[in-house]
Design a protein around this motif. Structure first.
Motif, short mmCIF file in Angstrom:
data_model
loop_
_atom_site.label_atom_id
_atom_site.label_comp_id
_atom_site.label_asym_id
_atom_site.label_seq_id
_atom_site.Cartn_x
_atom_site.Cartn_y
_atom_site.Cartn_z
N UNK A 98 -67.80 -9.54 -15.05
CA UNK A 98 -66.45 -9.46 -15.61
C UNK A 98 -65.62 -8.41 -14.88
N UNK A 99 -66.26 -7.26 -14.63
CA UNK A 99 -65.55 -6.18 -13.92
C UNK A 99 -65.14 -6.63 -12.52
N UNK A 121 -57.71 2.24 -3.44
CA UNK A 121 -58.38 2.60 -4.68
C UNK A 121 -59.21 1.46 -5.25
N UNK A 122 -58.68 0.24 -5.13
CA UNK A 122 -59.40 -0.92 -5.66
C UNK A 122 -60.64 -1.20 -4.82
N UNK A 123 -60.54 -1.07 -3.49
CA UNK A 123 -61.74 -1.21 -2.66
C UNK A 123 -62.79 -0.17 -3.06
N UNK A 124 -62.36 1.06 -3.35
CA UNK A 124 -63.30 2.09 -3.79
C UNK A 124 -63.95 1.70 -5.12
N UNK A 128 -67.87 1.41 -6.07
CA UNK A 128 -68.54 2.00 -7.23
C UNK A 128 -69.31 0.95 -8.03
N UNK A 129 -68.70 -0.23 -8.18
CA UNK A 129 -69.34 -1.31 -8.94
C UNK A 129 -70.66 -1.72 -8.29
N UNK A 133 -74.43 -1.38 -9.73
CA UNK A 133 -75.03 -2.62 -10.22
C UNK A 133 -76.49 -2.79 -9.83
N UNK A 134 -76.80 -2.56 -8.57
CA UNK A 134 -78.15 -2.91 -8.12
C UNK A 134 -78.40 -2.24 -6.78
N UNK A 135 -79.65 -1.78 -6.55
CA UNK A 135 -79.99 -1.19 -5.26
C UNK A 135 -79.83 -2.19 -4.12
N UNK A 136 -79.97 -3.49 -4.44
CA UNK A 136 -79.80 -4.51 -3.40
C UNK A 136 -78.35 -4.62 -2.93
N UNK A 137 -77.41 -4.03 -3.70
CA UNK A 137 -75.98 -4.13 -3.35
C UNK A 137 -75.48 -2.92 -2.58
#
Length: 657
Positions: A98-99, A121-124, A128-129, A133-137
């Motif tokens: 959703x985020x 800022x949105x790219x940042x 952060x997301x 979320x996951x170490x794979x990301x």
């Protein structure tokens, strides 16, 4: 020495557009008295931000109100900012999909508004997301942080640039790429120095020390720890000072520099106690226990290890408990207290960490045999005291039994060790042979690739030379002939004749077409003025056609490159634009060229229909692009999904002319 805890600060950049943040009551008053919808949206966004740190549900409520009011008035900036606030709520609740969707909506709006700071800022926020979320990301997080950093560089926001560099360094530290982590931490340090942010200068310095310690460069690590400790002491940053003292003390213990280690660790312990930070106090107890164990001061070591164990149990830290039990077991072994040594080793096994802390199961068996032997000896002495001469015979029998067990175990260990050594030698020979075979295969593959690249380079060079020759012939020969024919034709007949006028028009069109074809085959601006002017000329002509709007952003140096490199890069950009015109149904393209000392970075981004890079079939155009990039020893990445546009990122080594 085992590293127990390393202090690593990762700056998570604030990715939301920043408004003034007055107190909540004042904001509510302004909201109630406001008449303009834009002003009300701004206050709702401010309130949503304030409540992030107090009550996430209230933050989400105000973000929703801002979105409803903005949507009602078709206020794009308000919609984008409210979507960002909403994404923060869903990210905190681990609803990452959703985020992600909300962030994409905000990014699209900011791109329409051409708000570079908000886009950064949105790219940042994306970074952060994916980091959360996951170490794979982690790779995905790094990619978006790098995008944010590029845009922050354009708008000149050094604070945000520094925070992003620190975050990227933390990612590479997690991926155990410590050299690259140091590179990004150093960039962050230099930017913090420029803006004189003393607290973050200290953080970046400490991070550099952590990475050097992981690489085994202990002197560099200590140098950075001490610089950070000095800065923290001057500025009164107690929290980071305590953690840096812990790091330095742990490393000095590892290097057997016990006096310095003891001083640092006791200073750290005093700070953690003053701050009533039980968790960090527990770790410092553990460090001191390890220090005194190495100094053979076992009683003092046990005192600190027992204190650390109490906190570890309270905070349910299984790994720390396992480490402490292992250290206690080792200390008892050195004191020949096999009963307590075995008991603590058994506790390590019981909490599930024995496989990671015991190098060989035989250690447990040997320890048990020694304990049983010691127990038997004690029983023999007690029987000897009670039964005198009769017990002496029993003592001798038990002694013989004990020696027999020891001899058998020793023989077994010797045979096992010999077998392991023989197996290891055979295994190593196989590995060496396999490695040699792989190296030979790699050399063959490398030669084949180099031969293919050389063949393609010769082919491309020949094609470009032929294009240049044909362009010259068209311009100098056929173009001149057409111009001469046109002049002679005018002398043949009255210009009022309709057929004459038609023919003259066709001659004009033919001249224009010859010039256009000659230019496409070998752009005159590229030969005379270089890559940037040629791309500018290409962009200007496409923008004049109104088929597509292209923004060109040029960063870094403007040194003239090797002519072949400039020609290949021009052809790559030209082919990417042609692909967008033919297939993407896009209305906008952003081209960014960043020339640095060692690398040329090119990013081409459109808002078209996108595609799936894993399933899409590569046509001749994409194959030509990939081949030219291989010749230039570069790298290309396609980031695209259906209906989400396409971003092409290219890195090429900078070989200046």
């Amino acid at each position: 020495m085992k590293k127990i805890l390393l202090f690593l600060v990762v700056a998570i950049s604030v990715s939301l557009p920043v408004h003034a943040q007055p107190k909540i009551d004042s904001l509510k008053t302004e909201l109630a008295n406001g008449t303009d919808y834009k002003q009300k949206v701004a206050r709702l966004i401010d309130l949503s931000f304030e409540y992030i740190f107090i009550d996430m549900d209230s933050s989400f409520l105000y973000a929703n109100k801002a979105y409803e009011l903005s949507s009602k008035n078709n206020y794009k900036l308000g919609i984008a900012e409210s979507r960002l606030r909403q994404s923060t709520y869903w990210m905190r609740n681990n609803e990452f999909n959703k985020a992600e969707s909300l962030l994409q909506e905000a990014l699209n709006l900011y791109m329409q508004l051409k708000d570079t700071t908000a886009m950064a800022g949105t790219y940042a926020s994306f970074g952060n997301l994916y980091l959360t979320r996951n170490d794979d990301d982690l790779d995905l997080a790094a990619k978006y942080f790098i995008k944010a950093s590029s845009l922050y560089e354009i708008v000149g926001s050094k604070k945000h640039m520094a925070d992003i560099q620190l975050s990227i360094g933390g990612i590479f530290h997690q991926k155990q790429n410590y050299e690259l982590a140091i590179d990004y931490f150093q960039r962050a340090y230099e930017l913090y120095m420029e803006i004189n942010d003393k607290q973050y200068i200290s953080m970046a310095t400490a991070n550099i020390g952590v990475a050097y310690q992981e690489l085994g460069d202990y002197e560099q690590a200590l140098k950075n720890y001490r610089l950070s400790i000095k800065q923290d002491s001057i500025m009164g940053y107690k929290t980071s000072l305590g953690l840096n003292l812990n790091n330095a003390g742990s490393l000095l213990t590892q290097l057997n520099r016990f006096d310095e280690a003891e001083r640092y660790l006791k200073d750290a312990l005093q700070i953690h106690r003053e701050q009533e930070n039980e968790a960090r106090t527990g770790y410092t107890y553990e460090y001191l226990g390890k220090l005194y164990s190495k100094m053979n001061r076992y009683s003092l070591a046990k005192t600190y290890l027992d204190s650390s164990l109490v906190i570890a149990k309270k905070m349910e830290r299984s790994n720390q408990r396992a480490r402490i039990y292992e250290m206690l077991s080792e200390n008892y072994m050195k004191q020949h207290d096999f009963k307590n040594a075995f008991a603590n080793l058994y506790m390590t096994k019981m909490i599930g960490d024995s496989l990671a802390t015991i190098n060989n199961k035989q250690e447990v068996k040997d320890l048990l045999i020694k304990y049983e032997s010691e127990k038997n000896k004690r029983e023999i002495l007690e029987l000897d005291y009670k039964n005198k001469m009769g017990e002496i015979a029993l003592s001798e029998a038990n002694a013989e039994k004990t020696w027999l067990i020891i001899i058998m175990v020793s023989i077994l260990l010797l045979v096992t060790t010999l077998a392991v050594v023989i197996w290891q030698r055979i295994h190593n020979r196989k590995l060496i042979a396999l490695k040699d075979k792989q190296l030979l295969q790699n050399d063959i593959e490398k030669l084949k690739r180099e031969k293919e690249l050389a063949s393609f380079n010769a082919l491309i060079t020949g094609q470009e030379e032929e294009r240049k020759r044909i362009a010259t012939e068209l311009h100098d020969s056929i173009g001149s002939m057409l111009s001469t024919i046109k002049l002679n034709y005018r002398n043949l007949k009255n210009s009022n004749d309709e057929a004459y006028q038609l023919t003259e028009g066709l001659l004009d069109s033919a001249c224009d077409e010859v010039r256009r074809v000659a230019h496409n085959m070998m752009p005159e601006a590229l030969l005379k003025f270089g890559l940037i002017e040629a791309v500018n000329d290409l962009v200007a002509k496409i923008n004049q056609s109104n088929e597509l709007n292209i923004d060109l952003i040029v960063l870094g140096q403007s040194k003239k490159l090797n002519p072949t490199t400039e020609l290949y890069i021009y052809r790559i950009i030209q082919e990417l634009i042609n692909n967008t015109l033919k297939h993407a149904r896009a209305s906008e393209i952003m081209i960014q060229i960043n020339q640095r000392d060692d690398m040329i970075n090119i990013m081409v981004e459109d808002n078209g229909i996108g595609f799936n890079p894993e399933t899409a079939q590569a046509g001749i155009g994409l194959k030509n692009i990939n081949s030219r990039i291989n010749v230039l020893r570069g790298h290309i990445t396609y980031d695209s999904e259906p209906d989400k546009g396409c971003v092409v990122m290219i890195d090429i080594p900078n070989l200046a002319a």
